[in-house]
Scaffold this active site. Structure first.
Site, PDB file in Angstrom:
ATOM      1  N   GLY A   1     -41.937  31.535  98.785  1.00  0.00           N
ATOM      2  CA  GLY A   1     -40.334  31.611  98.349  1.00  0.00           C
ATOM      3  C   GLY A   1     -39.496  32.600  99.262  1.00  0.00           C
TER       4      GLY A   1
ATOM      5  N   CYS B   1     -31.987  42.254  89.728  1.00  0.00           N
ATOM      6  CA  CYS B   1     -31.410  42.482  91.078  1.00  0.00           C
ATOM      7  C   CYS B   1     -29.997  42.957  90.922  1.00  0.00           C
ATOM      8  CB  CYS B   1     -31.189  41.318  91.850  1.00  0.00           C
ATOM      9  SG  CYS B   1     -30.452  39.837  90.835  1.00  0.00           S
TER      10      CYS B   1
ATOM     11  N   GLN C   1     -21.993  37.309  91.496  1.00  0.00           N
ATOM     12  CA  GLN C   1     -23.325  37.198  92.029  1.00  0.00           C
ATOM     13  C   GLN C   1     -23.530  35.953  92.927  1.00  0.00           C
ATOM     14  OE1 GLN C   1     -24.976  38.945  87.995  1.00  0.00           O
ATOM     15  NE2 GLN C   1     -26.524  38.075  89.053  1.00  0.00           N
TER      16      GLN C   1
ATOM     17  N   LYS D   1     -29.902  41.646  80.209  1.00  0.00           N
ATOM     18  CA  LYS D   1     -31.008  42.096  81.032  1.00  0.00           C
ATOM     19  C   LYS D   1     -30.067  43.437  81.483  1.00  0.00           C
ATOM     20  CE  LYS D   1     -32.961  38.280  82.720  1.00  0.00           C
ATOM     21  NZ  LYS D   1     -33.134  37.100  84.044  1.00  0.00           N
TER      22      LYS D   1
ATOM     23  N   ARG E   1     -21.326  33.943  88.590  1.00  0.00           N
ATOM     24  CA  ARG E   1     -21.911  33.107  89.939  1.00  0.00           C
ATOM     25  C   ARG E   1     -20.605  32.972  90.768  1.00  0.00           C
ATOM     26  NH1 ARG E   1     -26.813  34.392  90.920  1.00  0.00           N
ATOM     27  NH2 ARG E   1     -27.736  33.234  89.279  1.00  0.00           N
TER      28      ARG E   1
ATOM     29  N   HIS F   1     -24.621  40.645  96.054  1.00  0.00           N
ATOM     30  CA  HIS F   1     -24.000  40.688  94.766  1.00  0.00           C
ATOM     31  C   HIS F   1     -22.722  41.576  94.726  1.00  0.00           C
ATOM     32  CE1 HIS F   1     -26.945  37.847  93.075  1.00  0.00           C
ATOM     33  NE2 HIS F   1     -27.682  38.481  92.345  1.00  0.00           N
TER      34      HIS F   1
END
Length: 342
Positions: A21, A139, A166, A223, A244, A251
């Site tokens: 990945g 992140c 982001q 989060k 987004r 970011h």
């Protein structure tokens, strides 16, 4: 740290789970860049990728199947394979005596699991001596706390209001493909295919990352709010809006901070200039400030637009940018691994 986590030796057996990945590939890249002492490297992935080959430091390695891989003898496993996969396999690796650094959200808010940003709370790794599982934070949380923590050490922070911008790489390879495809479709006056995101991402901003919760916040926002307090070990009031944007890597965050005592932009600029992992770029007269196009492919957390908030006492604004795949995921995990062998 009171004693070594792993016995000192010339090289360590390292497994990268999710090696095919984007984050896994970057983990391998950073392990090579930082010359991490590896005796034996094992790339591991799902059955779909098992049997394929990856190259590390000029040598070819065959990807092993996670479902059948025996972790015995592995010292450190860097996981980037999703929450459900981590829940199933991280305990199996840990039971074999391997330290697991997990990039998913599976373990982050578990009270028994260390949630670590090396520049902020390396001492939390002591929690991992027994269970051997360490969580890599979200992140967007990582880059924010790297900038917040030195300021908090100078003057305690009471409240943080953050809005994020982001990059699509945070949603994976298919998300990047969708941005590229939609951009081409729009530029050629074609209808747009929407599959990955809830709306068109090209030439747009979507104020929605992850699922919505009952209180109106998204899971991504929650989060950031919860992880910040756990990592910094402080009862800070945090509220977040995550969006987004049509950027591939990097970011960006607009952060408003209220302190419990006197703090101004000049002091903050000085504190951040000396902070580990932070690079200050803040020259409004020269139109010099951090941008994701320049942060992409780099390791620091970049901070600029540092200014006093005249609307409220002891408050200021920051603009924070970082490569979400590097510092926001892969680099942070490798830095944790470096502490484990120190």
């Amino acid at each position: 740290m009171s004693e070594r986590f792993i016995e000192q030796k010339d090289g360590y057996n390292v497994a990268v789970v999710g090696a095919t990945g984007a984050v896994g590939a970057t983990m391998l890249e950073i392990l090579a860049e930082r010359d991490f002492p590896i005796a034996e490297l094992t790339p591991v992935a799902s059955s779909r990728s098992a049997g394929s080959a990856i190259t590390f430091k000029g040598k070819e390695y065959i990807v092993q199947d996670l479902a059948t891989f025996d972790p015995s003898g592995v010292d450190i496993a860097l996981f980037s394979a999703g929450g459900s996969t981590s829940k199933e396999h991280a305990p199996r690796f840990a039971a074999a005596g391997c330290y697991v650094v997990d990039n998913s959200s599976a373990w982050r808010m578990d009270e028994e699991i260390a949630l670590v940003v090396p520049e902020v709370n390396p001492e939390a790794l002591e929690m991992a001596r027994d269970n051997k599982i360490i969580a890599n934070p979200n992140c967007s949380t990582i880059q924010m706390v790297v900038a917040l923590n030195p300021l908090h050490d100078a003057v305690p922070i009471e409240r943080v209001v953050v809005s994020t911008y982001q990059a699509v790489s945070g949603a994976g390879g298919k998300a990047m493909e969708e941005l590229a495809k939609q951009t081409g479709q729009l530029l050629n006056a074609q209808s747009v295919d929407v599959n990955v995101f809830p709306a068109r991402i090209a030439f747009n901003v979507i104020p929605h990352i992850d699922v919505f919760m009952d209180d109106g916040y998204t899971k991504e926002e929650r989060k950031m709010m919860d992880e910040t307090c756990k990592i910094m070990g402080a009862d800070i009031a945090v509220t977040a809006t995550t969006a987004r944007v049509p950027v591939f890597y990097g970011h960006s965050e607009s952060v408003n901070i209220t302190f419990g005592g006197p703090m101004n932009a000049e002091t903050a600029r000085s504190v951040l200039a000396d902070a580990d992992g932070v690079c200050v770029v803040d020259d409004p007269s020269g139109e010099d400030y951090p941008m994701p196009s320049e942060a992409a492919g780099t390791d620091p957390v970049w901070v600029g637009r540092i200014r006093d908030d005249g609307s409220y006492p002891n408050s200021l604004h920051l603009w924070i940018v970082a490569d979400n795949v590097r510092k926001g995921a892969a680099l942070n995990a490798v830095q944790i691994a470096e502490i484990l062998i120190r």
